[in-house]
Design an enzyme around this catalytic site. Structure first.
Site, PDB file in Angstrom:
ATOM      1  N   PRO A 213     -11.087  46.711  41.222  1.00  0.00           N
ATOM      2  CA  PRO A 213     -11.005  48.078  40.871  1.00  0.00           C
ATOM      3  C   PRO A 213      -9.421  48.672  41.105  1.00  0.00           C
ATOM      4  CG  PRO A 213     -12.182  47.887  42.997  1.00  0.00           C
ATOM      5  CD  PRO A 213     -12.243  46.638  42.439  1.00  0.00           C
ATOM      6  N   ASN A 214      -9.155  49.252  40.099  1.00  0.00           N
ATOM      7  CA  ASN A 214      -7.467  49.880  40.028  1.00  0.00           C
ATOM      8  C   ASN A 214      -6.545  48.970  39.788  1.00  0.00           C
ATOM      9  OD1 ASN A 214      -8.384  52.350  41.061  1.00  0.00           O
ATOM     10  ND2 ASN A 214      -8.556  51.493  43.034  1.00  0.00           N
TER      11      ASN A 214
ATOM     12  N   ARG B 200      -7.227  46.872  55.660  1.00  0.00           N
ATOM     13  CA  ARG B 200      -7.089  45.732  54.582  1.00  0.00           C
ATOM     14  C   ARG B 200      -7.078  44.472  55.256  1.00  0.00           C
ATOM     15  NH1 ARG B 200      -5.577  48.753  50.017  1.00  0.00           N
ATOM     16  NH2 ARG B 200      -4.364  50.477  50.522  1.00  0.00           N
TER      17      ARG B 200
ATOM     18  N   ASN C 129      -9.510  38.715  42.579  1.00  0.00           N
ATOM     19  CA  ASN C 129      -8.801  39.820  43.244  1.00  0.00           C
ATOM     20  C   ASN C 129      -9.881  40.821  43.306  1.00  0.00           C
ATOM     21  OD1 ASN C 129      -7.343  41.775  44.265  1.00  0.00           O
ATOM     22  ND2 ASN C 129      -5.584  41.543  43.197  1.00  0.00           N
TER      23      ASN C 129
ATOM     24  N   TYR D  96       2.766  46.485  44.449  1.00  0.00           N
ATOM     25  CA  TYR D  96       2.112  45.773  43.552  1.00  0.00           C
ATOM     26  C   TYR D  96       3.045  44.900  42.473  1.00  0.00           C
ATOM     27  CZ  TYR D  96      -2.095  47.575  45.934  1.00  0.00           C
ATOM     28  OH  TYR D  96      -2.982  47.960  47.055  1.00  0.00           O
TER      29      TYR D  96
ATOM     30  N   ALA E 160      -9.962  46.608  46.471  1.00  0.00           N
ATOM     31  CA  ALA E 160     -10.208  47.432  47.621  1.00  0.00           C
ATOM     32  C   ALA E 160     -11.911  46.939  47.923  1.00  0.00           C
ATOM     33  CB  ALA E 160     -10.316  48.819  47.348  1.00  0.00           C
TER      34      ALA E 160
ATOM     35  N   GLU F 199      -9.797  33.415  46.478  1.00  0.00           N
ATOM     36  CA  GLU F 199      -9.394  34.862  46.645  1.00  0.00           C
ATOM     37  C   GLU F 199      -7.937  35.041  46.529  1.00  0.00           C
ATOM     38  OE1 GLU F 199     -10.653  36.273  50.483  1.00  0.00           O
ATOM     39  OE2 GLU F 199      -9.695  38.310  50.204  1.00  0.00           O
TER      40      GLU F 199
ATOM     41  N   SER G 260      -0.427  41.857  47.051  1.00  0.00           N
ATOM     42  CA  SER G 260       0.206  42.130  48.418  1.00  0.00           C
ATOM     43  C   SER G 260      -0.251  41.256  49.801  1.00  0.00           C
ATOM     44  CB  SER G 260      -0.019  43.874  48.696  1.00  0.00           C
ATOM     45  OG  SER G 260      -1.387  43.987  49.064  1.00  0.00           O
TER      46      SER G 260
ATOM     47  N   HIS H 114     -12.567  44.683  51.128  1.00  0.00           N
ATOM     48  CA  HIS H 114     -12.714  45.101  52.523  1.00  0.00           C
ATOM     49  C   HIS H 114     -14.024  45.955  52.609  1.00  0.00           C
ATOM     50  CE1 HIS H 114      -8.327  44.268  51.985  1.00  0.00           C
ATOM     51  NE2 HIS H 114      -8.346  45.198  51.228  1.00  0.00           N
TER      52      HIS H 114
ATOM     53  N   HIS I 120      -4.658  37.942  46.468  1.00  0.00           N
ATOM     54  CA  HIS I 120      -4.057  39.223  46.412  1.00  0.00           C
ATOM     55  C   HIS I 120      -2.479  39.359  46.137  1.00  0.00           C
ATOM     56  CE1 HIS I 120      -7.939  40.873  48.397  1.00  0.00           C
ATOM     57  NE2 HIS I 120      -7.500  39.612  49.126  1.00  0.00           N
TER      58      HIS I 120
ATOM     59  N   ARG J 165      -0.302  44.975  55.871  1.00  0.00           N
ATOM     60  CA  ARG J 165      -0.788  46.463  55.619  1.00  0.00           C
ATOM     61  C   ARG J 165      -1.440  47.050  56.675  1.00  0.00           C
ATOM     62  NH1 ARG J 165      -2.006  46.888  49.367  1.00  0.00           N
ATOM     63  NH2 ARG J 165      -1.427  49.039  50.122  1.00  0.00           N
TER      64      ARG J 165
ATOM     65  N   ASP K 110     -22.221  38.529  48.856  1.00  0.00           N
ATOM     66  CA  ASP K 110     -23.243  37.952  48.505  1.00  0.00           C
ATOM     67  C   ASP K 110     -23.456  37.094  47.109  1.00  0.00           C
ATOM     68  OD1 ASP K 110     -24.266  38.439  51.214  1.00  0.00           O
ATOM     69  OD2 ASP K 110     -25.387  39.942  50.642  1.00  0.00           O
TER      70      ASP K 110
ATOM     71  N   ARG L 264       0.974  51.690  39.161  1.00  0.00           N
ATOM     72  CA  ARG L 264       0.350  51.961  40.378  1.00  0.00           C
ATOM     73  C   ARG L 264       1.252  51.223  41.497  1.00  0.00           C
ATOM     74  NH1 ARG L 264      -4.448  48.212  42.803  1.00  0.00           N
ATOM     75  NH2 ARG L 264      -4.918  49.732  44.612  1.00  0.00           N
TER      76      ARG L 264
HETATM   77  C1  DQA Z   1      -4.959  44.109  46.591  1.00  0.00           C
HETATM   78  C2  DQA Z   1      -5.243  44.593  48.122  1.00  0.00           C
HETATM   79  C3  DQA Z   1      -6.237  45.587  48.347  1.00  0.00           C
HETATM   80  O1  DQA Z   1      -6.188  46.017  49.887  1.00  0.00           O
HETATM   81  C4  DQA Z   1      -6.196  46.650  47.575  1.00  0.00           C
HETATM   82  O2  DQA Z   1      -7.175  47.654  47.638  1.00  0.00           O
HETATM   83  C5  DQA Z   1      -5.979  46.443  46.133  1.00  0.00           C
HETATM   84  C6  DQA Z   1      -5.100  45.350  45.524  1.00  0.00           C
HETATM   85  C7  DQA Z   1      -3.962  43.274  46.150  1.00  0.00           C
HETATM   86  O3  DQA Z   1      -3.931  42.405  45.296  1.00  0.00           O
HETATM   87  O4  DQA Z   1      -2.774  43.064  46.837  1.00  0.00           O
HETATM   88  O5  DQA Z   1      -6.569  47.167  45.266  1.00  0.00           O
HETATM   89  O6  DQA Z   1      -6.104  43.339  46.409  1.00  0.00           O
END
Ligand code: DQA
Length: 157
Positions: free
Chosen positions: A13-14, A114, A77, A26, A80, A101, A105, A83, A103, A110, A90, A21
């Site tokens: 998401p996002n 997170r 990735n 990011y 959110a 995995e 950031s 977390h 990220h 942070r 699962d 953003r």
């Molecule tokens: C993220 C870190 C997450 O905490 C955050 O909610 C994101 C982006 C990252 O790529 O740094 O949406 O996964």
């Protein structure tokens, strides 16, 4: 000659908002820019990638399920959902495909909420904090892992 691995790249998401953003956290690359870098890296590594972004947990779960028999590894990735989502964790455990995995950031520098990842215990590893490079490092790590596994199968002890 390398086996032609296929890797599922999943953005949660996002991440569709990347570029606009919170650029201080990011970076200013868009998701399309990151996907282009991943495609270039995949071409050099001689692997295929298939990329999906979704803001919906269930779609991410369905996409992970559908990867069985189609892909040999997952680069994720989860945004959110990292977390919060037992369902994503699962799903990854359920399909039992090697998963890296990533990220953008450094989640450990942070907010406290997170610092915990539901994905990490079912991943082969995690790369966090290198911006778009996290994805590229993650792709290299995953391909390397798959090739090592494959060569162990081909050369019995
Ligand atoms: C993220 C870190 C997450 O905490 C955050 O909610 C994101 C982006 C990252 O790529 O740094 O949406 O996964």
């Amino acid at each position: 000659m390398h086996s032609l691995f296929s890797i599922l790249v999943l953005h949660g998401p996002n991440l569709n908002l990347l570029g606009q953003r919170e650029p201080g956290i990011y970076g200013c690359l868009s998701l399309a820019d990151i996907n282009r870098l991943l495609t270039e890296a995949a071409n050099k590594l001689e692997v295929n990638i298939s990329v999906t972004q979704s803001n919906h947990e269930g779609i991410l779960v369905d996409t992970i399920h559908a990867s069985v028999g189609q892909h040999q590894g997952i680069l994720i990735n989860a945004g959110a959902y990292t977390h919060t989502s037992v369902a994503l964790r699962d799903a990854i455990a359920g399909v039992n495909l090697p998963t890296v995995e990533v990220h953008l950031s450094n989640i450990y520098r942070r907010e406290e909420f997170r610092h915990h990842s539901y994905i990490a215990p079912v991943a082969i590893g995690q790369i966090s904090g290198f911006g778009a490079q996290s994805y590229l490092l993650g792709l290299h790590a995953l391909v390397n892992y798959l090739r090592e596994q494959n060569s162990q199968k081909e050369t019995p002890a």
